[in-house]
Design an enzyme around this catalytic site. Structure first.
Site, short mmCIF file in Angstrom:
data_model
loop_
_atom_site.label_atom_id
_atom_site.label_comp_id
_atom_site.label_asym_id
_atom_site.label_seq_id
_atom_site.Cartn_x
_atom_site.Cartn_y
_atom_site.Cartn_z
N GLU A 1 -12.06 60.31 94.70
CA GLU A 1 -13.28 60.42 95.53
C GLU A 1 -12.94 59.99 96.96
O GLU A 1 -12.56 58.84 97.20
CB GLU A 1 -14.39 59.56 94.93
CG GLU A 1 -15.74 59.81 95.57
CD GLU A 1 -16.86 59.00 94.91
OE1 GLU A 1 -16.77 58.71 93.70
OE2 GLU A 1 -17.80 58.65 95.63
N ASP B 1 -5.99 49.92 81.47
CA ASP B 1 -6.89 50.80 80.72
C ASP B 1 -8.29 50.74 81.34
O ASP B 1 -9.06 49.82 81.07
CB ASP B 1 -6.90 50.31 79.26
CG ASP B 1 -7.77 51.16 78.36
OD1 ASP B 1 -8.60 51.91 78.87
OD2 ASP B 1 -7.62 51.03 77.13
#
Ligand code: MEV
Length: 441
Positions: free
Chosen positions: A86, A295
């Site tokens: 983004e 993660d």
């Protein structure tokens, strides 16, 4: 090839054969094959590493690897690596980091590092007897997992607690053996899951070998860590006297503070706003988590569970103004590691850690949280002053120009023209069309 047919032996094909087969599903198979092949790494050694992170790897899906400099955290300056697609996130993090670097920076502290996991099982014998035997069971299970935990114990981690809990509200005879873990600088998922599975077998053996218990009363169900780790949280704070905020987006510091506090209060109370507000925090957190090979799904799941701990989903960050001091803070669970998993295997994750001076897990928790608070600050600062679209769309302009196939000359003219205007897709497309038709902007 028939797209509805079951594919046999796909995993056995070479990457090239896989790409050829899969390209057949695209509208233009030759072009698709070319695209897929172009992202396959030319260096065999690097591609081998990447391919082995997953299964059925055809190629790679690159994301931008960026840095946000000037993060002053507990007196140290960090250049923070961020992996995100983004466009405005890195700019926002960098701008907020610089803003706070000259106002005392971020103060962070780790409040705990304990992770947890559960062995879920059913027991149809006498529950009171099982609960009473817990000290003996614990000693038995700890002995049984000594060798598994040895390495972790040497690094300062290990099994911190074992508790037995009955959950009749879920089902009569359903129990959890809840284990606490310290995992040193590792995220620790493999260690935790291995120990929990061993507990499953060990408990069965205990029941089979101790009088008053019967092995057949025990039915193990599953053994797995929890990604909700309220014992492993980090807090980060940015604060300064209100007047030190200066004019923000053309607004006086007192008015800015009032508007900012109101925005945070809304996110505290309203789930619709809280979700977007927290998404803005996770923009920064996830980007650092990804850049360091951690993660991000685990961090996301844990953060949103934490945001709901009062029974209502709320803002992860808080803001206040007391005694003329503006204070903005964030606390969230953060189970990350700086050893194990992908952290050292992925060459760029390894580089990210080097870039930050090889932080330990606690340092990384603080850095990722600071990135979250920085992004949250930047988003709210824009929202309550100029609005988000001005900055967002300006950052998005290169993507729009790329889609429109703009030449370098057209780009330069467009960037200049839209420097003080909102570049919506329609406005940019119209602008490019006009200059291509020779009509000028
Ligand atoms: C966009 O990625 C994130 C924001 O929507 C966050 C927010 O609204 O606070 C700008």
């Amino acid at each position: 090839m028939n797209k509805n047919q079951i594919i046999k032996g796909f995993s056995k094909l070479s990457p090239e054969e896989k790409r050829t087969l899969v390209s057949g599903f695209a509208k233009e198979p030759r072009a698709a094959l070319k695209t897929l092949s172009s992202f396959f790494h030319p260096d065999d050694a690097i591609q081998k590493i990447l391919s082995e992170f997953s299964e059925n790897t055809l190629t790679n899906f690159p994301l931008p690897f960026s840095v946000a400099p000037n993060f002053l955290i507990n007196g140290n300056i960090y250049m923070v690596p961020m992996v995100i697609e983004e466009s405005s996130v890195v700019a926002a993090a960098s701008s907020a980091a610089r803003f706070w670097a000259v106002r005392g920076g971020f103060t962070a502290r780790v409040r705990g590092t304990e992770k947890n996991g559960q062995l879920h099982f059913k027991y149809s014998g006498n529950p009171a007897r099982l609960i009473a035997a817990m000290p003996e069971i614990e000693a038995w299970l700890r002995t049984r997992t000594d060798s598994l935990a040895e390495n972790m114990t040497r690094r300062g981690g290990g099994i911190t607690s074992l508790t037995l809990r009955e959950f009749p509200e879920i089902e009569a005879g359903y129990f959890q053996l809840i284990a606490g873990f310290e995992t040193a600088d590792a995220m620790g998922a493999n260690f935790i899951n291995s120990v929990l599975e061993e507990f499953g077998v060990g408990l069965q053996e205990f029941l089979a070998s101790h009088s008053g218990f019967r092995e057949e009363d025990y039915e193990p169900l599953m053994a797995i860590l929890s990604n909700y780790c309220p014992g492993c949280t980090v807090e980060v704070v940015a604060e300064c006297p209100v007047e030190a905020l200066g004019m923000v987006g053309g607004i006086h510091p007192e008015d800015f503070t009032e508007r900012f506090l109101m925005a945070v209060k809304i996110a505290e109370m309203d789930v619709f706003r809280a979700t977007t507000h927290n998404k803005g925090i996770m923009n920064g957190v996830d980007a650092v988590v990804l850049a360091t090979g951690n993660d991000f799904r685990a961090i996301e799941a844990g953060a949103h569970a934490w945001a709901s701990r009062s029974g209502q989903y709320r803002s992860l960050s808080q803001a206040s103004m007391e005694g003329g001091v503006f204070r903005f803070s964030l606390e969230l669970p953060m189970a990350v590691g700086t050893v194990g998993g992908l952290t050292r295997l992925h060459p760029l994750a390894d580089f990210s850690l080097q870039l930050m001076g090889n932080p330990n897990a606690q340092d990384l928790m603080m850095i990722a949280a600071a990135a979250g608070l920085a992004n949250n600050f930047a988003a709210l600062r824009s929202l309550v002053t100029t609005g988000i679209q001005a900055g967002h769309m300006r950052m998005h302009l290169p993507n729009i120009l790329l889609q429109l196939g703009a030449t370098p000359e057209e780009r330069a003219i467009a960037e200049n023209y839209f420097s003080d205007k909102k570049p919506s897709h329609q406005a940019v497309a119209g602008f490019i069309k006009r200059i291509r038709e020779g009509g000028g902007p």
